[in-house]
Design an enzyme around this catalytic site. Sequence first.
Site, mmCIF file in Angstrom:
data_model
loop_
_atom_site.group_PDB
_atom_site.id
_atom_site.type_symbol
_atom_site.label_atom_id
_atom_site.label_comp_id
_atom_site.label_asym_id
_atom_site.label_seq_id
_atom_site.Cartn_x
_atom_site.Cartn_y
_atom_site.Cartn_z
ATOM 1 N N GLU A 44 0.635 -1.054 0.027
ATOM 2 C CA GLU A 44 0.304 -0.046 -0.125
ATOM 3 C C GLU A 44 1.286 1.421 0.002
ATOM 4 O O GLU A 44 1.540 1.381 0.597
ATOM 5 C CB GLU A 44 -1.074 -0.018 1.375
ATOM 6 N N ASN A 389 -12.468 -1.647 -0.094
ATOM 7 C CA ASN A 389 -11.388 -1.807 1.555
ATOM 8 C C ASN A 389 -12.558 -1.577 2.413
ATOM 9 O O ASN A 389 -12.684 -0.417 2.672
ATOM 10 C CB ASN A 389 -10.042 -1.465 1.118
ATOM 11 N N GLU A 390 -12.238 -2.187 3.666
ATOM 12 C CA GLU A 390 -12.985 -2.587 4.622
ATOM 13 C C GLU A 390 -14.340 -1.745 4.402
ATOM 14 O O GLU A 390 -14.822 -0.687 4.762
ATOM 15 C CB GLU A 390 -11.842 -1.824 5.267
HETATM 16 O O1 AHR Z 1 -2.550 -1.608 6.494
HETATM 17 C C1 AHR Z 1 -2.654 -0.497 7.457
HETATM 18 C C2 AHR Z 1 -4.689 0.494 6.816
HETATM 19 O O2 AHR Z 1 -5.433 -0.315 7.338
HETATM 20 C C3 AHR Z 1 -4.885 -0.182 5.337
HETATM 21 O O3 AHR Z 1 -4.485 0.765 4.730
HETATM 22 C C4 AHR Z 1 -6.402 -0.396 5.706
HETATM 23 O O4 AHR Z 1 -6.968 -1.115 4.818
HETATM 24 C C5 AHR Z 1 -6.797 -1.036 7.440
HETATM 25 O O5 AHR Z 1 -8.032 0.028 8.250
#
Ligand code: AHR
Length: 660
Positions: A44, A389-390
């Site tokens: 990321e 994501n999430e």
């Molecule tokens: O890994 C760090 C963060 O944690 C990521 O960006 C997110 O998906 C999660 O909340």
Amino acid sequence: MPRVLLLLLVLGAACARAEDSAITIQVDQPGITISPTLWGIFLEEISRAGDGGIYAEMVQNRSFEDAGIPIGWTLVAGGATQGKMTLDKAKPLNSRNPTSLRLDVTHAQGERVGIANQGFKGSPQLPKGETEKWLPTFEAAASQTANGLAIAQGKEYRLSFYARAAVGFNGPVTASLERPDGTVLASHAFYYLTPTWRLFSGTLTSSAAEADARLVLSSSKTGTIWFDMVSLFPKETWKDRPNGLRKDLMEMIAAMKPAFVRFPGGSYINGDTLADAYHWKETIGPLEERPGHFCCWGYRSTDGLGYHEYLQMAQDLGAEPLYVVNCGIANDWRKVVETVPMDKMDDWVQETLDAIEYANGPVSSKYGALRARAGHPEPFHLKYVEIGNENGGGRYHDRYKLYYEAIKAKYPELHVIACDWHGLPKSAPVEIADEHDYNSPAAFMAKATRYDSYPRPGPQIYVGEYAVTKTSTRGNLEAALGEAAFMTGMERNADVVTLSSYAPLLCREGWMSWHPDAIYFNPTHAFATPAYYNQVLFANNRPDRILPVDLKEVPPTAEPRSTARMFAVAGQTRNGDEVILKVVNTQAKTTESVITLDGATEVGSSAGVTTLASENARDENSFEQPTRVALKESQFAGVSTVFKYTFPANSVTVMRIKAK
Ligand code: AHR
């Protein structure tokens, strides 16, 4: 009891220590096949993992779009010389790169006036729209030593920049690499600036190493010069790719033998608002035409490490790409702040279909042709796309259905991954569910059996993000022991858990947005945490089939195994002649185990052993002691069908035993 008898008993106990555990492996009963994609990585853009990290660009804010002030740049003037440095939007390089840096050399008198960049010195953590007030913070960060632009002696650096000059300017622009005291280590003069933009490029070779250098572009002639896309790249990049990646960091990542690369986020794809959502089309094509965007982790991303470069990286790692898309939802720290209305989702879904076409389409297709133009006519064979994501709840479930159906209609062979964030979508089938877990060592140990009872058949599980976050900022051994215990459970259930990735992977010194991370780095050095070594250990020792293991601790641990102190998993390699045993001893004392290879007809006499251990579970690595807790290889000569082995305190051990 007579004293002599007591003494004999004590002596006897000392000579033949009772075993602390018994591990029985059923060598003749191979079970489930372990997913070949079990151990991957998640990359990321966070904590300068990409820009200022693996992306080898050495100049911060090269296109001057990072903020309302020239972040990363300082004016070089003084004494008899005078000049001014301002951001300028007049006559931009192109419409996607609206800002350039204007340098007015007002008093030169044969001395230089210029602009200097010290690379990625440290984090000003600039909130959007409020940049000026953060300038002092930025300057403080920039004054840190040895975390900026590091150059090596004799190495070549490729400098390029666009420049134009006001009519009447007739001097060259000199580019130099310098020490903080101004000693010039390499320089190159560029002539013939014109009122229209021109690209200048050259190679700088430094006469000496300097860990705290700066790049200066200057002139000793009065006049006005505009600069844009000022870039300095080491000639040597990983796999020699142009616009490539930092070699030392990529070699550490390659050692993890990742089966896949999840990219580019994480929260990064969500954006704090929809304006900052990740859009892959903005990240391809000529670098000077990539607008970049604000990264929710406190800085702007150039997107020089764009969609194409991620796909190329995965290919160069021999890993499957796993692309995560924003599905029309922006999150500010896991809270939905903005959604694209359902009746406006078509463009967003189409954007994902186009991304798949870019990765996989024939060169005759619109986006396949773009990929070919970028130098990669062969497809990248993208197989995994994660929707969001999430994200969770009704808004997500509605949008998941749109993506799932559109992707499956056009690319039925693609694996679509859903977020498991407070429940799975029921709006459309879920093939693979992404679970995230940041927790304590004890919680992860308790979860070592989590997947034993997952339904079969049921959705496959992708443990997309996990890490012990509750023991130390730099990730100590105790954290790694908790994760390793959990990983034994993932491996044992690798028919259900088919993918996993530790998070986050990378953090640049001075830019930490999240901790712990697997790899910490500065411009010249990097060290890995014990968590990283777990990943190396498991990925390099992934068996093909699971073998049943019975682990008995003495004294027995209570059920459920949340009180367990030891964890084990075993498997058989593809050709069936090797047993790989992994044992995690979370106790602060050595543990002697009787290991039985039940059902084995042929057993070698020695085993290759790799161990991650340290006397104190709180031990961690650092720039000063980068391998305090690292893998150690050895040979153990005492293997037979039943043998004893002493596992070190606080350890993860892998034994490779020739047995069938
Ligand atoms: O890994 C760090 C963060 O944690 C990521 O960006 C997110 O998906 C999660 O909340």
